[in-house]
Design an enzyme around this catalytic site. Structure first.
Site, PDB file in Angstrom:
ATOM      1  CD  GLU A 413      -3.040  -0.993   2.328  1.00  0.00           C
ATOM      2  OE1 GLU A 413      -4.247  -1.576   1.961  1.00  0.00           O
ATOM      3  OE2 GLU A 413      -3.025  -0.154   2.942  1.00  0.00           O
ATOM      4  CD  GLU A 500      -4.228  -5.724   2.324  1.00  0.00           C
ATOM      5  OE1 GLU A 500      -2.976  -5.526   2.528  1.00  0.00           O
ATOM      6  OE2 GLU A 500      -5.098  -4.803   2.795  1.00  0.00           O
TER       7      GLU A 500
END
Length: 797
Positions: A413, A500
């Site tokens: 991320e 995710e």
């Protein structure tokens, strides 16, 4: 010849602080300060109640580990002190002389110390500076960087989640966390072996296996030495001339048995043995090829595309030395039993142990390995650049033998954070990690491990200039569901690969009761301490809206929020799998927990399988029927076509058929088929009083035409009986009315009791049998009703 001697005995721990009076505490090596203080009775268990809040001083204190060992000259020319893992800011002192300073938990070290050893007793001291002090000093030196949390985890090469996460406590560790030893040798030493293993397969059948064995020896040999590599009966030899320290041996194996991910074939492995004189290096390897189709983002193993039925993996304990092979075997078996075929080792944790990857190899679990960078802008200046290069080189080399490892990923991320979280405005021209993800790490993988693909980060769309979290390209993380959107919002996505996504639920009752001594209520202070997500329990309650009844008691809250977690993930995975082959992977956040906590995990911190785990086992089955009001999607993730009569029935809540359609379907191997429902079954007369069933062979699924809060469920009526069996109890439930999402929680009667199935919907007249495993006597009357036996229509009354 080499000899090795571990230095794991006789250690003591002392606080080097005027404020902390702790000295000479017996210490376990490998271990850490927290576990040593806990074993000595000097701190309360940080996993219980809110004890964590009173232990922050440990991470801000300097600590000294010390031992004395006897040594005598052994006839060897060289002796090294080998430190496989120091956590983290360490000064190594032998007999009063400083050997080295280190500042990286993720790498090992080897120091020549023969000149410092004395015959007789020797004293070895390892002083650990505060990780906070180091990280804060580095932050002051290079300038602040944004991150998901206020803690300075990006300024030190250490397990980031030690500094707390939205599922983990803040427990900043220090200690000798992996083995430490003296190693002596004379002449040439086998310093490094890096096998690059590939296989050429034709139509999924093995044609040729190849092992390119890169060997490094040290020190430079005075004369030529011979290195030998042997695997599957094939042998290669190379002579390393005097003055050189490297060799490459190529072993070709005709038609080897291939290593396959589970569900695609056997996990054949072969022992590779490399010898130099009397020294031997030996590992199990597997012949297989790996490709990453970046256009579609799909993994291709031995020429065959694989749909990733994945789960994200976090460190299994905040104190890694407590993560035994037995614990890893239990967790990975739970993954396999839930039909998982891929583990993503998340970037806020560690490069895992050899046991982890060996178990994955054995079980056929693919491993996606993040480099340890997560949710922050990371500085690239020295000493960080040098440390990152060293750790990457070591760990890429270390993990090359493992066939389960199929992807290196640059970070978690951070590319998204730079693009979408407002980092650029605060960073200015300061570094943030791009040089690692786009230059350094791919270069290291290309140099040291070209057999495996590299991907710069997740989420990532394939090029630096593209929006990183675009579902149409690369990998996507879906967090608007849980944070803002209702879980039905999953159905608006058409992703290529979901790396995710997740939804929270509380841990097992037994886990909460063990960890929390006070009141169990959703808003109780100690319950909230074991909920680290921002407004986590508020989101749990809001997530029920429109789906399930509003709970009025803790028991209802516990069951309904666990159920809603399973429902949310069911919605997501069914939708994504129904899009195969456009979508070729889902990686649930997350498989496991590191302590007792309300989180996104399917298996809680005490190892209890939550209702989500039982849902996941069905969702990740080889064959799946995805039923909506208008279609049935037949998902066939096997090597055989799925042919049969698909029966779709619209029924009343009493089970009476109101309309029926039968369709002959054939779904090819590794494919999906979508069947559109005719209005006779897709359109109910009374949505609140009807349901839809679909059956193909022994697979059945049930859908309702409206949310449970609008269904006119009958009051639950059933017979339930429990009887002793060899290893526990058998519970039989016969439904007299519809029973919606029947669940059983035997851990409420004994923490060690577990059940084999859960979340079953029974039509009137149907029977379900549950097997409860336990060595303890349970109250059979308590097994047959709330709060142990639960169902949605019972919770409404």
């Amino acid at each position: 010849m080499t000899t090795s001697r571990t230095l794991h005995a006789g250690w003591t721990l002392t606080a080097l602080s005027d404020e902390v009076s702790i000295a000479g505490v017996p210490a376990q090596v490998p271990g850490c300060v927290h576990t040593d203080l806990l074993a000595a009775g000097l701190i309360e268990d940080p996993y219980l109640d809110d004890n964590e809040n009173r232990l922050g001083w440990i991470g801000r204190t300097r600590w000294a580990y010390e031992t004395t060992f006897a040594w005598a000259p052994d006839g060897h020319e060289h002796t090294d002190l080998v430190c496989e893992g120091l956590d983290t800011v360490a000064t190594v002192i032998l007999n009063g002389a400083q050997v080295a300073r280190t500042a990286n938990q993720h790498r090992s070290h080897r120091f020549p110390v023969r000149h410092l050893l004395a015959e007789g007793d020797n004293t070895l001291t390892v002083v650990f500076d505060s990780a906070y002090d180091y990280a804060e000093a580095r932050r002051a030196a290079v300038g602040d960087r944004p991150g998901a949390y206020e803690e300075p985890y990006q300024f030190i090469r250490k397990m980031a989640c030690n500094f707390g996460w939205d599922w983990g406590p803040t427990l900043v560790t220090a200690g000798i966390w992996r083995p430490i030893a003296l190693e002596s040798w004379s002449g040439a030493r086998l310093a490094e072996v890096r096998p690059l293993v590939t296989a050429h397969a034709e139509d999924g059948r093995p044609a040729e296996g190849r092992v390119e064995v890169h060997v490094r020896i040290t020190p430079e040999a005075r004369g030529p030495v011979t290195v030998t590599a042997e695997v599957a009966g094939q042998v290669a030899r190379a002579e390393v001339p005097a003055g050189q320290d490297r060799a490459v041996l190529v072993v070709t194996v005709p038609e080897p048995a291939l290593w396959w991910p589970r569900g695609y074939g056997d996990q054949a492995r072969h022992r590779l043995t490399v010898t130099l004189g009397d020294q031997e290096w030996s590992r199990m390897i597997g012949f297989r090829s790996v490709e990453l189709d970046t256009e579609a983002f799909r993994l291709v193993i031995n020429g065959r595309p694989v749909f990733a039925r994945g789960v994200n993996w976090i460190p299994a304990d905040c104190f890694p030395t407590r993560i035994t092979r037995e614990l890893l075997a239990e967790r990975l078996a739970q993954a396999v039993d839930a039909n998982v075929n891929l583990l993503r080792v998340w970037g806020g944790g560690l490069y895992e142990s050899e046991d982890f990857y060996d178990l994955a190899d054995t079980l056929g679990l693919l491993v996606w390995q993040d480099f340890p960078f997560a949710c922050a802008a990371y500085p690239e200046e020295e000493p960080f650049h040098g440390e990152v290069e060293a750790e990457a080189r070591q760990n890429v080399t270390r993990l090359t033998p493992h066939p389960s490892l199929v992807l290196w990923c640059g970070n978690n991320e951070n590319i998204e954070g730079h693009a979408d979280w407002g980092w650029r405005e605060t960073l200015g021209d300061r570094t943030w990690g791009a040089g690692f993800y786009y230059d350094l790490l791919p270069a290291i993988v290309a140099e040291l491990d070209p057999t495996r693909p590299y991907w710069p980060g997740s989420p990532y769309s394939g090029a630096p200039g593209l929006p990183p979290n675009d579902p149409a390209r690369g990998t996507v993380h879906i967090w608007d569901v849980w944070n803002r959107e209702d879980y039905r919002h999953y159905t608006t996505y058409r992703p290529r690969f979901v790396a995710e996504f997740g939804f929270q639920g509380p841990p097992a009752y037994a886990t909460m009761r063990r960890a929390i001594s006070g009141e169990l209520a959703s808003d109780a202070p100690l319950v909230l301490h074991h909920q680290k997500a921002l407004d986590g329990n508020g989101k749990l309650l809001r997530g029920l809206n429109g789906h399930l009844p509003t709970p009025s008691t803790f028991d209802d809250w516990h069951y309904l929020t666990q159920l809603n977690q399973a429902r949310a993930i069911t919605c997501g995975i069914e939708h994504f799998r129904a899009q195969m082959p456009h979508c070729m992977g889902t990686i649930l956040w997350q498989l496991n927990d590191c302590w007792p906590v309300t989180s996104w995990a399917a298996v809680d911190g005490d190892g209890h399988r939550k209702p989500l785990w039982h849902a996941l086992r069905r969702l990740y089955a080889d064959r799946l029927l995805v039923l909506t009001g208008e279609t049935v999607t037949v998902v066939n993730d096997t090597d055989r076509p799925w042919h049969g009569e698909l029966e779709i029935v619209r029924r009343s809540l009493t089970g009476e058929p109101l309309a029926k359609e039968t369709v002959t379907t054939t779904t090819p191997a590794r494919a999906t088929t979508r069947v559109h429902l005719p209005p006779t079954v897709s359109t109910p007369t009374d949505p609140a009083a009807e349901l839809l069933t679909a059956r193909l062979d022994d697979h059945r699924t049930i859908a309702f035409y409206t949310e449970d809060t609008h269904v006119r469920f009958p009051e639950a009526r059933y017979d339930a009986t429990a009887e002793r069996t060899g290893d526990g109890y058998t519970l039989t439930v016969r439904a007299h009315t519809l029973l919606r999402d029947l669940a059983l929680f035997p851990d409420r009667l004994h923490a060690g009791a577990s059940v084999d199935d859960m979340l079953l919907t029974l039509l009137p007249g149907e029977t379900a049998t549950f097997h409860i495993t336990t060595a303890h006597d349970l109250d059979t009357d308590a097994l047959t009703g709330p709060p142990v036996l639960r169902m949605v229509n019972e919770a409404r009354h």
